[in-house]
Design a protein around this motif. Structure first.
Motif, PDB file in Angstrom:
ATOM      1  N   ILE A  83       7.227   9.114 -10.005  1.00 51.22           N
ATOM      2  CA  ILE A  83       6.883   8.126  -9.035  1.00 51.22           C
ATOM      3  C   ILE A  83       5.628   7.448  -8.820  1.00 51.22           C
ATOM      4  CG2 ILE A  83       6.685   7.710  -6.655  1.00 51.22           C
ATOM      5  CD1 ILE A  83       9.768   8.375  -7.794  1.00 51.22           C
ATOM      6  N   ALA A  84       4.913   8.548  -8.979  1.00 51.89           N
ATOM      7  CA  ALA A  84       3.330   8.896  -9.009  1.00 51.89           C
ATOM      8  C   ALA A  84       2.746   7.836  -9.817  1.00 51.89           C
ATOM      9  CB  ALA A  84       3.184  10.582  -9.547  1.00 51.89           C
ATOM     10  N   ASN A  85       3.660   7.940 -11.399  1.00 50.01           N
ATOM     11  CA  ASN A  85       3.478   6.855 -12.581  1.00 50.01           C
ATOM     12  C   ASN A  85       3.348   5.369 -11.727  1.00 50.01           C
ATOM     13  OD1 ASN A  85       2.352   8.101 -14.211  1.00 50.01           O
ATOM     14  ND2 ASN A  85       4.465   8.728 -15.326  1.00 50.01           N
ATOM     15  N   LYS A 125       0.476  -1.128  -0.187  1.00 53.16           N
ATOM     16  CA  LYS A 125       0.137  -0.081  -0.268  1.00 53.16           C
ATOM     17  C   LYS A 125       1.323   1.246  -0.465  1.00 53.16           C
ATOM     18  CE  LYS A 125      -3.249   1.633   3.221  1.00 53.16           C
ATOM     19  NZ  LYS A 125      -3.586   1.619   4.268  1.00 53.16           N
ATOM     20  N   GLN A 126       1.377   2.332  -0.867  1.00 58.50           N
ATOM     21  CA  GLN A 126       1.622   3.302  -1.679  1.00 58.50           C
ATOM     22  C   GLN A 126       0.952   4.567  -1.143  1.00 58.50           C
ATOM     23  OE1 GLN A 126       4.239   2.226  -4.973  1.00 58.50           O
ATOM     24  NE2 GLN A 126       2.979   1.382  -5.686  1.00 58.50           N
ATOM     25  N   ARG A 127       1.613   5.145   0.354  1.00 61.83           N
ATOM     26  CA  ARG A 127       1.409   7.041  -0.040  1.00 61.83           C
ATOM     27  C   ARG A 127       2.163   7.946  -0.615  1.00 61.83           C
ATOM     28  NH1 ARG A 127      -0.449   7.926   5.749  1.00 61.83           N
ATOM     29  NH2 ARG A 127       0.940   5.784   6.503  1.00 61.83           N
ATOM     30  N   LEU A 128       1.824   8.842  -0.512  1.00 62.07           N
ATOM     31  CA  LEU A 128       2.822  10.476  -0.518  1.00 62.07           C
ATOM     32  C   LEU A 128       2.699  11.035   0.254  1.00 62.07           C
ATOM     33  CD1 LEU A 128       2.652  10.049  -4.729  1.00 62.07           C
ATOM     34  CD2 LEU A 128       4.781   9.924  -2.668  1.00 62.07           C
ATOM     35  N   ILE A 129       3.218  11.638   1.395  1.00 62.76           N
ATOM     36  CA  ILE A 129       3.313  12.404   2.190  1.00 62.76           C
ATOM     37  C   ILE A 129       3.365  14.134   2.021  1.00 62.76           C
ATOM     38  CG2 ILE A 129       2.618  13.229   4.478  1.00 62.76           C
ATOM     39  CD1 ILE A 129       2.519  10.141   4.951  1.00 62.76           C
ATOM     40  N   PHE A 130       2.909  14.923   1.736  1.00 62.45           N
ATOM     41  CA  PHE A 130       3.641  16.499   1.382  1.00 62.45           C
ATOM     42  C   PHE A 130       3.648  16.480   2.562  1.00 62.45           C
ATOM     43  CE2 PHE A 130       3.250  21.137   0.968  1.00 62.45           C
ATOM     44  CZ  PHE A 130       4.411  20.907   0.240  1.00 62.45           C
ATOM     45  N   CYS A 171      -2.518   1.997  -6.373  1.00 58.42           N
ATOM     46  CA  CYS A 171      -2.467   3.341  -5.884  1.00 58.42           C
ATOM     47  C   CYS A 171      -3.107   4.714  -6.634  1.00 58.42           C
ATOM     48  CB  CYS A 171      -1.604   3.599  -5.228  1.00 58.42           C
ATOM     49  SG  CYS A 171      -0.962   1.869  -5.111  1.00 58.42           S
ATOM     50  N   GLU A 172      -4.363   5.179  -5.320  1.00 59.43           N
ATOM     51  CA  GLU A 172      -4.638   6.496  -6.278  1.00 59.43           C
ATOM     52  C   GLU A 172      -3.702   7.495  -6.121  1.00 59.43           C
ATOM     53  OE1 GLU A 172      -8.551   7.697  -4.407  1.00 59.43           O
ATOM     54  OE2 GLU A 172      -9.998   5.369  -5.889  1.00 59.43           O
ATOM     55  N   VAL A 173      -3.873   8.393  -6.660  1.00 60.66           N
ATOM     56  CA  VAL A 173      -2.383   9.653  -6.630  1.00 60.66           C
ATOM     57  C   VAL A 173      -3.563  11.347  -7.612  1.00 60.66           C
ATOM     58  CG1 VAL A 173      -0.539   8.602  -6.739  1.00 60.66           C
ATOM     59  CG2 VAL A 173      -1.644   9.472  -9.000  1.00 60.66           C
ATOM     60  N   PRO A 174      -3.460  12.401  -6.852  1.00 57.59           N
ATOM     61  CA  PRO A 174      -3.893  13.544  -6.867  1.00 57.59           C
ATOM     62  C   PRO A 174      -3.366  13.609  -8.945  1.00 57.59           C
ATOM     63  CG  PRO A 174      -2.617  13.730  -5.372  1.00 57.59           C
ATOM     64  CD  PRO A 174      -2.198  12.010  -5.446  1.00 57.59           C
ATOM     65  N   SER A 175      -4.888  14.516  -9.289  1.00 56.31           N
ATOM     66  CA  SER A 175      -4.320  14.071 -10.886  1.00 56.31           C
ATOM     67  C   SER A 175      -2.743  14.365 -11.003  1.00 56.31           C
ATOM     68  CB  SER A 175      -5.584  14.231 -11.275  1.00 56.31           C
ATOM     69  OG  SER A 175      -6.178  15.783 -11.240  1.00 56.31           O
ATOM     70  N   TRP A 176      -3.212  15.556 -10.683  1.00 59.38           N
ATOM     71  CA  TRP A 176      -1.469  17.062 -10.684  1.00 59.38           C
ATOM     72  C   TRP A 176      -0.634  16.631 -11.157  1.00 59.38           C
ATOM     73  CZ3 TRP A 176       1.902  18.084  -7.782  1.00 59.38           C
ATOM     74  CH2 TRP A 176       1.902  17.802  -6.158  1.00 59.38           C
ATOM     75  N   MET A 177      -0.347  14.993 -10.020  1.00 60.57           N
ATOM     76  CA  MET A 177       1.002  15.238 -10.035  1.00 60.57           C
ATOM     77  C   MET A 177       1.414  14.178 -11.040  1.00 60.57           C
ATOM     78  SD  MET A 177       1.485  12.366  -6.402  1.00 60.57           S
ATOM     79  CE  MET A 177       1.220  13.944  -4.718  1.00 60.57           C
TER      80      MET A 177
END
Ligand SMILES: Nc1ncnc2c1ncn2[C@@H]1O[C@H](COP(=O)(O)OP(=O)(O)OP(=O)(O)O)[C@@H](O)[C@H]1O
Length: 538
Positions: A498-500, A358-363, A507-513
């Motif tokens: 990375i978002a790709n 399960k992957q997450r990106l945190i700003f 996994c879901e990522v915001p579309s702007w990424m």
């Protein structure tokens, strides 16, 4: 090093190996169609004997008939016109069984078709993609190693003792390819069992014994991985007198390889090359050469050394294989030029992360924000063992101080530590003595920590493949895992790659990424502020 010079070096001394390509020669002679799957296995000895008896009986019957009934021979059929009647009758004996031969050929064709179908179904089921001609069918089970390839039962017994009940997808396909004498480059997700995929054919095919003749060489990019592979190999080989050696610093500098009994040698490229150049290590009888984490090995700095090792492995019948979880286009085309008639195997999607993570990106905004986010996530839930990646050894030391201040049982591993200290750090995490291990890129590839629950990319990885390998330290061997990646303002432009990876693993990522502009450079390494809350607060 130039690509061309590497490929020419890799081909140096290569000659056509008739034994190895006997199948191909036979097919060309027959001129028949090339089946995708391997020909059906030879019938067991008993059956074959019975068959030849039957054939002999049939032949005798026909002979009698031919002797007693020359009218069976169609006049003018024999190309040996004018030959004696007996010869003609003998010819008739040779010609007449054509019907049988036809049915036999038909039976074999149907069997081959069924085999191809079975192989295709298995590949579809296990998401195995191949390219190359005449690719052997994947294994259905480990038992098939015994029935189809005559594997010694001790080996299957060892696998069963280790709890390996059935082969993983890469093992199903890569093992059958290597056992049939083909070269292969294989790409399969992290933690999917690639190590056994290359070790098993070696243990099945080479014979233990004989002084001074290394039969297999396994190259790994780091000492830690080489040590781990050596340990794994010894586990699988238990019960047989294989000599399996790790090339340590001492061995590479002072080893007397001539008098040493060593069947399988595991090493990093530099150490092996040192042993070849300075200690007269003879690799001319090596039958198997494995480049594990091959894309890393081919990265700048290693290419010339790899070239030298490949040259030293001069046995023309050598079987080379390349394994990794990532196979960039550049490496793939380089691999294509250096391998001979290699099969390419991809499990799942090329260059993608394991779907179990399960992957997450945190700003976090800033560097300071990272430490706050880390403390917060530990306060909410610390689910050890946790692996934290930073981009340099200085930063590893800094973060270690911070976590020690928080009374978190942490350990650190980086290039400034001795081999022993590094081993201890890895062992402590494995044994549960430490909860958190802070590491640099040195642990990103290949290391197998079965229970790692979470990987935290404290520093943003420098490429998509670095990301895939780092997070692949969790979610191994069918277990689930978690990966958290911090990013700051400075990292934002590099998020796209990375978002790709996240998107392709569902996994879901915001579309702007994913809409960020593509960057020319694939690598991203920024100068970062020190990790130092302590000094600020004091
Ligand atoms: N057939 C199997 N059944 C059960 N467990 C297995 C099997 N094959 C391998 N494993 C286990 O799976 C784990 C991962 O295997 P391995 O280290 O070979 O993965 P890998 O594909 O090489 O990963 P990486 O790309 O990170 O190097 C190991 O703990 C290994 O013991």
């Amino acid at each position: 090093m130039e690509k061309t010079s590497l490929s020419s070096a890799l081909f140096a001394g290569t000659r056509f190996d008739r034994k190895r390509f006997a199948g191909d020669i036979a097919r060309f002679r027959k001129g028949g169609p090339v089946p995708e799957a391997a020909p059906p296995p030879p019938a067991p000895e008993k059956k074959r004997k019975r068959k030849s008896k039957n054939n002999a009986k049939k032949k005798n019957k026909k002979k009698k008939r031919a002797d007693g009934a020359p009218s069976d021979v169609v006049e003018g059929f024999s190309v040996f016109k004018g030959a004696e009647l007996k010869d003609a009758a003998d010819d008739a004996v040779e010609v007449e069984p054509r019907k049988d031969e036809d049915t036999e050929a038909e039976r074999r064709r149907k069997e081959a078709e069924r085999e191809i179908e079975r192989a295709a179904i298995l590949r579809k089921r296990f998401d195995i993609h191949i390219s190359g001609h005449n690719v052997p069918a994947p294994l259905e089970s480990f038992e098939e190693l015994v029935s189809r390839y005559g594997c010694d039962s001790y080996l299957v017994g060892n696998l069963s003792k280790l709890g390996f009940q059935e082969p993983t997808p890469i093992q199903r396909q890569a093992i059958s390819i290597l056992l049939s004498g083909r070269e292969c480059f294989a790409c399969a997700p992290t933690g999917s069992g690639k190590t056994l995929a290359f070790l098993l054919p070696i243990l099945m095919k080479i014979k233990p014994g004989s002084k001074g003749a290394v039969k297999a060489v396994i190259l790994c990019p780091t000492r830690e991985l080489a040590a781990q592979t050596t340990r794994e190999c010894k586990k699988f080989a238990k019960g047989r007198k294989f000599s399996i050696k790790l090339v340590t610093k001492d061995l590479s500098q002072d080893g007397n390889f001539k008098d040493m009994h060593c069947d399988i040698l595991v090493s990093t490229p530099l150490r092996l090359n040192h042993a070849i150049q300075k200690r007269d290590l003879d690799l001319s009888r090596v039958e198997y050469l494995v480049l594990d984490e091959s894309d890393k090995l081919f990265e700048l700095g290693f290419v010339e050394v790899i070239d030298s090792v490949v040259k030293a492995c001069s046995n023309p019948s050598i079987i080379r294989s390349l394994f990794s979880a990532t196979l960039p286009e550049t490496i793939e085309s380089l691999a294509r030029t250096i391998m001979h008639d290699a099969v390419r195997v991809i499990v799942g999607r090329k260059n993608s992360a394991s779907s179990l993570i399960k992957q997450r990106l945190i700003f976090t905004g800033t560097e300071r924000g990272k430490l706050i986010a880390l403390r917060q996530s530990f306060a909410e839930s610390l689910n050890p063992p946790v692996l934290i990646f930073v981009q340099s050894k200085e930063r590893a030391k800094e973060l270690y101080k911070e976590l020690a201040f928080d009374d978190i049982r942490a350990d650190v591993i980086h290039g400034d530590l001795s081999e022993e200290q590094r081993e201890d750090a890895v062992d402590n995490l494995r044994a549960g003595k430490s909860w958190v291990l802070i590491a640099t890129e040195v642990l990103a590839r290949g290391m197998d920590f079965k229970g790692v629950n979470c990987v935290i990319n404290y520093d943003f990885p420098e490429s998509a493949s670095a990301y895939i390998h780092r997070i692949g330290r969790s979610g191994r061997a069918g277990r689930s895992g978690e990966a958290i990646t911090f990013f700051t303002e400075e990292d934002k432009p590099f998020l796209r790659n990375i978002a790709n990876v996240l998107v392709s693993s569902g996994c879901e990522v915001p579309s702007w990424m994913v809409a960020l502009p593509k960057l020319k450079s694939r690598k991203h390494r920024v100068d970062r502020d020190h990790i130092s809350f302590l000094t600020d607060e004091e």
